[in-house]
Design a protein around this motif. Structure first.
Motif, PDB file in Angstrom:
ATOM      1  N   VAL A 166       0.866  -1.179   0.000  1.00  0.00           N
ATOM      2  CA  VAL A 166       0.000   0.000   0.000  1.00  0.00           C
ATOM      3  C   VAL A 166       0.905   1.233   0.000  1.00  0.00           C
ATOM      4  CG1 VAL A 166      -1.682   1.368   1.283  1.00  0.00           C
ATOM      5  CG2 VAL A 166      -1.904  -1.126   1.195  1.00  0.00           C
ATOM      6  N   THR A 167       0.696   2.123  -0.965  1.00  0.00           N
ATOM      7  CA  THR A 167       1.371   3.425  -0.976  1.00  0.00           C
ATOM      8  C   THR A 167       0.305   4.481  -0.790  1.00  0.00           C
ATOM      9  OG1 THR A 167       3.136   2.654  -2.432  1.00  0.00           O
ATOM     10  CG2 THR A 167       2.794   5.022  -2.294  1.00  0.00           C
ATOM     11  N   PHE A 168       0.427   5.268   0.275  1.00  0.00           N
ATOM     12  CA  PHE A 168      -0.621   6.225   0.613  1.00  0.00           C
ATOM     13  C   PHE A 168      -0.034   7.630   0.648  1.00  0.00           C
ATOM     14  CE2 PHE A 168      -3.293   8.625   3.576  1.00  0.00           C
ATOM     15  CZ  PHE A 168      -4.544   8.383   3.017  1.00  0.00           C
ATOM     16  N   SER A 169      -0.725   8.567  -0.038  1.00  0.00           N
ATOM     17  CA  SER A 169      -0.294   9.960  -0.068  1.00  0.00           C
ATOM     18  C   SER A 169      -1.454  10.856   0.365  1.00  0.00           C
ATOM     19  CB  SER A 169       0.180  10.352  -1.463  1.00  0.00           C
ATOM     20  OG  SER A 169       0.451  11.733  -1.541  1.00  0.00           O
ATOM     21  N   ALA A 170      -1.176  11.745   1.315  1.00  0.00           N
ATOM     22  CA  ALA A 170      -2.211  12.669   1.803  1.00  0.00           C
ATOM     23  C   ALA A 170      -1.525  13.863   2.453  1.00  0.00           C
ATOM     24  CB  ALA A 170      -3.137  11.983   2.795  1.00  0.00           C
ATOM     25  N   ASN A 171      -2.299  14.897   2.682  1.00  0.00           N
ATOM     26  CA  ASN A 171      -1.810  16.023   3.491  1.00  0.00           C
ATOM     27  C   ASN A 171      -2.396  15.893   4.894  1.00  0.00           C
ATOM     28  OD1 ASN A 171      -0.440  18.792   3.652  1.00  0.00           O
ATOM     29  ND2 ASN A 171      -2.499  19.182   4.487  1.00  0.00           N
ATOM     30  N   ILE A 172      -1.547  16.026   5.873  1.00  0.00           N
ATOM     31  CA  ILE A 172      -1.950  15.954   7.270  1.00  0.00           C
ATOM     32  C   ILE A 172      -2.049  17.384   7.812  1.00  0.00           C
ATOM     33  CG2 ILE A 172      -1.426  14.951   9.510  1.00  0.00           C
ATOM     34  CD1 ILE A 172      -1.898  12.951   7.198  1.00  0.00           C
ATOM     35  N   ASN A 173      -3.180  17.680   8.422  1.00  0.00           N
ATOM     36  CA  ASN A 173      -3.437  19.040   8.904  1.00  0.00           C
ATOM     37  C   ASN A 173      -2.482  19.401  10.044  1.00  0.00           C
ATOM     38  OD1 ASN A 173      -4.473  21.512   9.577  1.00  0.00           O
ATOM     39  ND2 ASN A 173      -6.511  20.752  10.161  1.00  0.00           N
ATOM     40  N   ALA A 174      -1.591  20.358   9.775  1.00  0.00           N
ATOM     41  CA  ALA A 174      -0.602  20.749  10.795  1.00  0.00           C
ATOM     42  C   ALA A 174      -1.242  21.401  12.007  1.00  0.00           C
ATOM     43  CB  ALA A 174       0.417  21.706  10.161  1.00  0.00           C
ATOM     44  N   ASP A 175      -2.472  21.931  11.875  1.00  0.00           N
ATOM     45  CA  ASP A 175      -3.128  22.642  12.975  1.00  0.00           C
ATOM     46  C   ASP A 175      -4.084  21.752  13.757  1.00  0.00           C
ATOM     47  OD1 ASP A 175      -1.821  24.962  12.102  1.00  0.00           O
ATOM     48  OD2 ASP A 175      -3.449  25.417  10.690  1.00  0.00           O
ATOM     49  N   ALA A 176      -4.153  20.467  13.369  1.00  0.00           N
ATOM     50  CA  ALA A 176      -5.146  19.591  13.994  1.00  0.00           C
ATOM     51  C   ALA A 176      -4.777  19.277  15.438  1.00  0.00           C
ATOM     52  CB  ALA A 176      -5.265  18.294  13.197  1.00  0.00           C
ATOM     53  N   THR A 177      -5.816  19.128  16.263  1.00  0.00           N
ATOM     54  CA  THR A 177      -5.637  18.720  17.664  1.00  0.00           C
ATOM     55  C   THR A 177      -6.335  17.398  17.942  1.00  0.00           C
ATOM     56  OG1 THR A 177      -7.585  20.020  18.304  1.00  0.00           O
ATOM     57  CG2 THR A 177      -5.424  21.107  18.450  1.00  0.00           C
ATOM     58  N   LYS A 178      -7.064  16.885  16.926  1.00  0.00           N
ATOM     59  CA  LYS A 178      -7.771  15.625  17.077  1.00  0.00           C
ATOM     60  C   LYS A 178      -7.316  14.638  15.995  1.00  0.00           C
ATOM     61  CE  LYS A 178     -11.989  17.657  19.058  1.00  0.00           C
ATOM     62  NZ  LYS A 178     -13.458  17.795  18.914  1.00  0.00           N
ATOM     63  N   SER A 179      -7.608  13.379  16.233  1.00  0.00           N
ATOM     64  CA  SER A 179      -7.227  12.322  15.296  1.00  0.00           C
ATOM     65  C   SER A 179      -8.059  12.395  14.021  1.00  0.00           C
ATOM     66  CB  SER A 179      -7.405  10.951  15.950  1.00  0.00           C
ATOM     67  OG  SER A 179      -6.613  10.833  17.101  1.00  0.00           O
ATOM     68  N   HIS A 180      -7.486  11.838  12.961  1.00  0.00           N
ATOM     69  CA  HIS A 180      -8.196  11.738  11.684  1.00  0.00           C
ATOM     70  C   HIS A 180      -7.881  10.368  11.071  1.00  0.00           C
ATOM     71  CE1 HIS A 180     -10.240  13.324   8.098  1.00  0.00           C
ATOM     72  NE2 HIS A 180      -9.363  12.597   7.402  1.00  0.00           N
ATOM     73  N   THR A 181      -8.897   9.751  10.475  1.00  0.00           N
ATOM     74  CA  THR A 181      -8.750   8.386   9.945  1.00  0.00           C
ATOM     75  C   THR A 181      -8.900   8.376   8.427  1.00  0.00           C
ATOM     76  OG1 THR A 181      -9.598   7.388  11.984  1.00  0.00           O
ATOM     77  CG2 THR A 181      -9.650   6.033   9.987  1.00  0.00           C
ATOM     78  N   PHE A 182      -7.947   7.747   7.766  1.00  0.00           N
ATOM     79  CA  PHE A 182      -8.022   7.454   6.329  1.00  0.00           C
ATOM     80  C   PHE A 182      -8.272   5.955   6.151  1.00  0.00           C
ATOM     81  CE2 PHE A 182      -5.240  11.206   6.541  1.00  0.00           C
ATOM     82  CZ  PHE A 182      -5.868  12.035   5.619  1.00  0.00           C
ATOM     83  N   GLN A 183      -8.721   5.574   4.954  1.00  0.00           N
ATOM     84  CA  GLN A 183      -9.070   4.175   4.707  1.00  0.00           C
ATOM     85  C   GLN A 183      -8.585   3.748   3.326  1.00  0.00           C
ATOM     86  OE1 GLN A 183     -13.163   3.003   5.646  1.00  0.00           O
ATOM     87  NE2 GLN A 183     -13.251   1.846   3.716  1.00  0.00           N
ATOM     88  N   ALA A 278      -2.919  24.865   5.881  1.00  0.00           N
ATOM     89  CA  ALA A 278      -3.971  25.485   5.081  1.00  0.00           C
ATOM     90  C   ALA A 278      -4.811  24.461   4.320  1.00  0.00           C
ATOM     91  CB  ALA A 278      -3.348  26.479   4.099  1.00  0.00           C
ATOM     92  N   SER A 279      -4.241  23.302   3.979  1.00  0.00           N
ATOM     93  CA  SER A 279      -4.941  22.310   3.156  1.00  0.00           C
ATOM     94  C   SER A 279      -5.827  21.385   3.974  1.00  0.00           C
ATOM     95  CB  SER A 279      -3.921  21.478   2.367  1.00  0.00           C
ATOM     96  OG  SER A 279      -3.144  22.296   1.528  1.00  0.00           O
ATOM     97  N   GLY A 280      -5.633  21.353   5.289  1.00  0.00           N
ATOM     98  CA  GLY A 280      -6.412  20.446   6.107  1.00  0.00           C
ATOM     99  C   GLY A 280      -6.028  19.003   5.835  1.00  0.00           C
ATOM    100  N   PHE A 281      -6.898  18.066   6.266  1.00  0.00           N
ATOM    101  CA  PHE A 281      -6.688  16.656   5.947  1.00  0.00           C
ATOM    102  C   PHE A 281      -7.223  16.402   4.538  1.00  0.00           C
ATOM    103  CE2 PHE A 281      -6.681  16.456  10.607  1.00  0.00           C
ATOM    104  CZ  PHE A 281      -5.565  15.667  10.831  1.00  0.00           C
ATOM    105  N   GLN A 282      -6.372  15.966   3.662  1.00  0.00           N
ATOM    106  CA  GLN A 282      -6.793  15.763   2.278  1.00  0.00           C
ATOM    107  C   GLN A 282      -6.021  14.600   1.660  1.00  0.00           C
ATOM    108  OE1 GLN A 282      -6.612  19.263  -0.133  1.00  0.00           O
ATOM    109  NE2 GLN A 282      -6.815  18.139  -2.067  1.00  0.00           N
TER     110      GLN A 282
END
Length: 412
Positions: A166-183, A278-282
């Motif tokens: 699995v190769t996964f590419s995303a932007n991780i929100n630098a300002d986040a304080t809570k967890s985020h789940t990708f699938q 600026a991009s958030g979780f994407q």
């Protein structure tokens, strides 16, 4: 020239012109025949007879088949048609086991017929089997091996394969304080029936201390029935101050359990992720191997003469490679009728090969055929000339015959 010599000469001329007209009519009749090569009859002088008073010259014909001429490539839209653009000929054999005499043709309008084993094979209009090489399971073709008939339905289906990468590419929100789940999807190994199931691999990103640019990634496997299994494996990911990935340097290997008790080791590569606020979780993209079982949806040639099967699961496989034969002097091949030729030593030693990306002398055009090389305008022009020559020879014959009849009547 005596009267009787004129009779013989004019008679010979009419026979020759009649043969030329036959060749012209054959060409015209085959102007729409795929892969047909023009047949010309050239005139040449020959010695009729020799007498003490001189040598009398007649005429006969020499047939010339333009076997090396290139016809116009015509699109048919049929996936199993293929045309040769450049040098070479398709190789066919009337015997399924290859024991028959090899034939060579430019006719790529293929048909299918059942072989002795009950499977469908590619044949030409004369029922001869197109020859080629069977591909290995990985799609490679050994063109040094023996030629075999090209089987159209070489694969009734394609077994599924489990996911291992699995190769996964995303932007991780630098300002986040809570967890985020990708699938991402993970395919299980095939079971006893050949079926494999789709599982989900959930990657939960939990931020570290503020300003640390560190994240902890945990993994959960979701089964087809919706149940979740939390894995023990975690990945500690760090970014630099510019939001670029720093580590870990190596991908993480997670063990994915399946409902039947089996499991697979899956390598997860997260090195393409970034951390920008600026991009958030994407999510950008994800690439995984593995796929479910599939059935054949289409079989078609590509532009290298390779027979490929397309499957319902989106996969494709090379099944066979068509063989191409080329000769130093192809115009010396023996005409075998039905747009086919057989080998003669005068044609030179054949070079049998498969078209690949390095080939410059031969190209394949899928979904197309090579048209006839007949030029209708030229044939009608030749026909008018030949008919005039025949009429002139007939006039000489008729005049000579009348002279003989007159001489015979005077003698009586």
């Amino acid at each position: 020239m005596s009267v009787f010599a004129a009779l013989f000469t004019s008679s010979q001329a009419m026979q020759t012109q009649s043969h030329v007209l036959t060749r012209i009519s054959d060409n015209v009749a085959n102007m729409n025949t795929t892969g047909y090569k023009t047949f010309d009859a050239h005139l040449r002088e020959s010695v009729n007879h020799i007498t003490p008073r001189g040598t009398y010259v007649g005429v006969n014909s020499v047939d010339v088949r333009h076997a090396d001429a290139q016809g116009i490539i015509q699109s048919t839209g049929r996936p199993l048609d293929v045309a040769i653009n450049g040098d070479g000929y398709f190789v066919t054999n009337p015997a399924f086991d290859g024991s028959g005499t090899q034939h060579f043709t430019r006719d790529g309008a293929t048909q299918t017929a059942l072989g002795p084993d009950g499977n469908a094979y590619l044949v030409n209009s004369s029922g001869q089997f197109y020859q080629g090489w069977e591909a290995a399971p990985d799609g490679t073709v050994d063109t040094t091996g023996p030629l075999v008939p090209v089987q159209v339905e070489a694969a009734g289906g394609l077994a599924g394969e489990p996911t291992t990468e699995v190769t996964f590419s995303a932007n991780i929100n630098a300002d986040a304080t809570k967890s985020h789940t990708f699938q991402t999807a993970v395919w299980s190994p095939p079971d006893a029936t050949g079926a494999n199931d789709s599982y989900a691999l959930l990657m939960t990103w939990t931020p570290g201390d503020p300003g640390s640019n560190a994240w902890s990634v945990s993994y959960t496997v979701r089964a087809p029935d919706g149940s979740d299994t939390l894995l023990d494996t975690t990945t500690e990911v760090t970014f630099d101050g510019g939001g670029q990935y720093v580590g870990p340097a190596d991908p993480t290997v997670v063990t994915v359990p399946f409902a039947d008790g089996s499991s697979s080791a899956v390598t997860v590569d997260l090195s393409e992720t970034t951390q920008f606020g600026a991009s958030g979780f994407q999510e950008n993209y994800q690439e995984t191997n593995g796929f479910p079982a599939g059935r054949v949806s289409q079989v078609a040639f590509d532009n290298f003469g390779r027979l490929q099967a397309q499957y319902s699961n989106g996969q494709s496989r090379v099944l066979y490679q068509l063989a191409v034969a080329d000769f130093p002097a192809p115009q010396n091949l023996e005409d075998a009728g039905h747009t086919m030729f057989t080998y003669r030593e005068e044609a030179g030693a054949p070079d049998i090969y498969g078209v690949d990306t390095l080939s410059t002398r031969t190209a394949m055009v899928a979904g197309s055929v090579e048209g006839s090389t007949v030029d209708l305008t030229r044939e009608f022009s030749n026909m008018i000339t030949t008919q005039k020559a025949y009429s002139t020879s007939a006039t000489v014959y008729r005049t000579s015959d009348e002279m003989v009849r007159t001489a015979t009547a005077l003698k009586q």
